[in-house]
Design a protein around this motif. Structure first.
Motif, mmCIF file in Angstrom:
data_model
loop_
_atom_site.group_PDB
_atom_site.id
_atom_site.type_symbol
_atom_site.label_atom_id
_atom_site.label_comp_id
_atom_site.label_asym_id
_atom_site.label_seq_id
_atom_site.Cartn_x
_atom_site.Cartn_y
_atom_site.Cartn_z
ATOM 1 N N GLY A 137 0.830 -1.206 0.000
ATOM 2 C CA GLY A 137 0.000 0.000 0.000
ATOM 3 C C GLY A 137 0.862 1.252 0.000
ATOM 4 O O GLY A 137 1.865 1.358 -0.718
ATOM 5 N N PHE A 138 0.476 2.222 0.821
ATOM 6 C CA PHE A 138 1.246 3.461 0.918
ATOM 7 C C PHE A 138 2.349 3.361 1.972
ATOM 8 O O PHE A 138 2.944 4.378 2.338
ATOM 9 C CB PHE A 138 0.320 4.638 1.235
ATOM 10 N N GLU A 150 4.091 -4.201 -3.766
ATOM 11 C CA GLU A 150 2.829 -3.556 -4.147
ATOM 12 C C GLU A 150 2.504 -3.888 -5.597
ATOM 13 O O GLU A 150 3.309 -3.668 -6.485
ATOM 14 C CB GLU A 150 2.919 -2.045 -3.923
#
Ligand SMILES: C[S@@+](CC[C@H](N)C(=O)[O-])C[C@H]1O[C@@H](n2cnc3c(N)ncnc32)[C@H](O)[C@@H]1O
Length: 258
Positions: free
Chosen positions: A109-110, A128
């Protein structure tokens, strides 16, 4: 094609960034929107500026913008005020003063969870699958690396289900961390900005979360940690060996001996 369904393009803030933006467009196989008319045709724009890569989401109610930041904003706040080595996520991965596990975060993700673990001293590699999320996270990490080279956080654009089986025994991490997208609970729940972007940008990807758990169990040396909301059941109905629980979140720990 997933990229086209999302109607996303690359743009740039000013002419000095055109070359960087064009290189990114080529890398992500996305169109480069140069004029205002071209930009108006897209729902999302990844905009390269001298400072960072931002994503703009043109919604009916206005523009939502997001940038991956680790050293300012909520990630920095979480690090400063909640970032002790006694926090649940640290205990879940087995962190000790004299034991800093190596971690693959297979649902990167982030990188907000990965950053927490890297900032207490773990070496963390994020995987990711989404090119857009990867590009934003890689941009945040490159700025982090420039400011704080001692924090060992990296990201690779790859599907974890392809990557994990390629690991040789001496490359296996101590811990594989999973934070699959939560099952939707109710429409009225306010979703934070980062989560809104994660959901929108990954909507067209199949979430093979059960396979991810079983593959992780085969490729982690010591444990697999799964982050869940308190109200959700165990992933794949598989009972963990240990659970760490706060008011809202649970970390299910599966020990393994690979
Ligand atoms: C809920 S988000 C993770 C958020 C992350 N923990 C954070 O702190 O920002 C789940 C992410 O996992 C990614 N993902 C899901 N399955 C994947 C896979 N098989 N390989 C790589 N990434 C995957 C999704 O694209 C999405 O970005």
């Amino acid at each position: 094609m997933q990229n086209q369904q999302l109607t996303i393009a690359i743009s740039y803030s000013d002419a000095t960034q055109q070359e960087r933006a064009a290189a990114l467009a080529q890398e992500l196989h996305l169109p480069l929107a140069t004029t205002d008319t071209e930009k108006a045709g897209y729902k999302f724009l990844l905009e390269q500026s001298a400072q960072h890569l931002a994503i703009h989401w043109y919604k009916e109610e206005g523009i939502l913008t997001f940038v991956v930041e680790y050293l300012t904003g909520s990630a920095a706040h979480r690090r400063q005020f909640g970032g002790s080595t006694r926090q649940l996520i640290a205990r879940a991965v087995g962190f000790k003063k004299d034991y800093h596990p190596t971690i693959i975060d297979a649902t990167g993700g982030f990188g907000r969870d990965g950053f927490v673990l890297a900032s207490i001293g773990c070496q963390v590699k994020l995987l990711e699958q989404s090119p857009f999320i990867y590009a934003l996270t890689a941009d945040g990490i490159s700025r982090l690396n420039a400011e704080e080279p001692d924090i060992k956080l990296s990201v690779e654009h790859i599907d974890a289900l392809h990557f994990l089986p390629t690991l040789q025994d001496n490359e296996k991490p101590d811990v594989i961390y999973l934070d699959p997208m939560y099952p939707a609970r109710s429409k009225s729940a306010m979703v934070k900005k980062a989560s809104q972007f994660l959901q929108a940008l990954t909507a067209s990807y199949p979430m093979h979360e059960h396979q991810l758990l079983f593959s992780s169990l085969e490729h982690a040396k010591k444990r697999v940690v799964v982050k869940r909301p308190n109200w959700a059941g165990h992933l794949a109905n598989f009972t963990p060996n240990i659970t760490y629980q706060s008011k809202t979140t649970r970390f299910d720990v599966y020990t393994c001996g690979n």
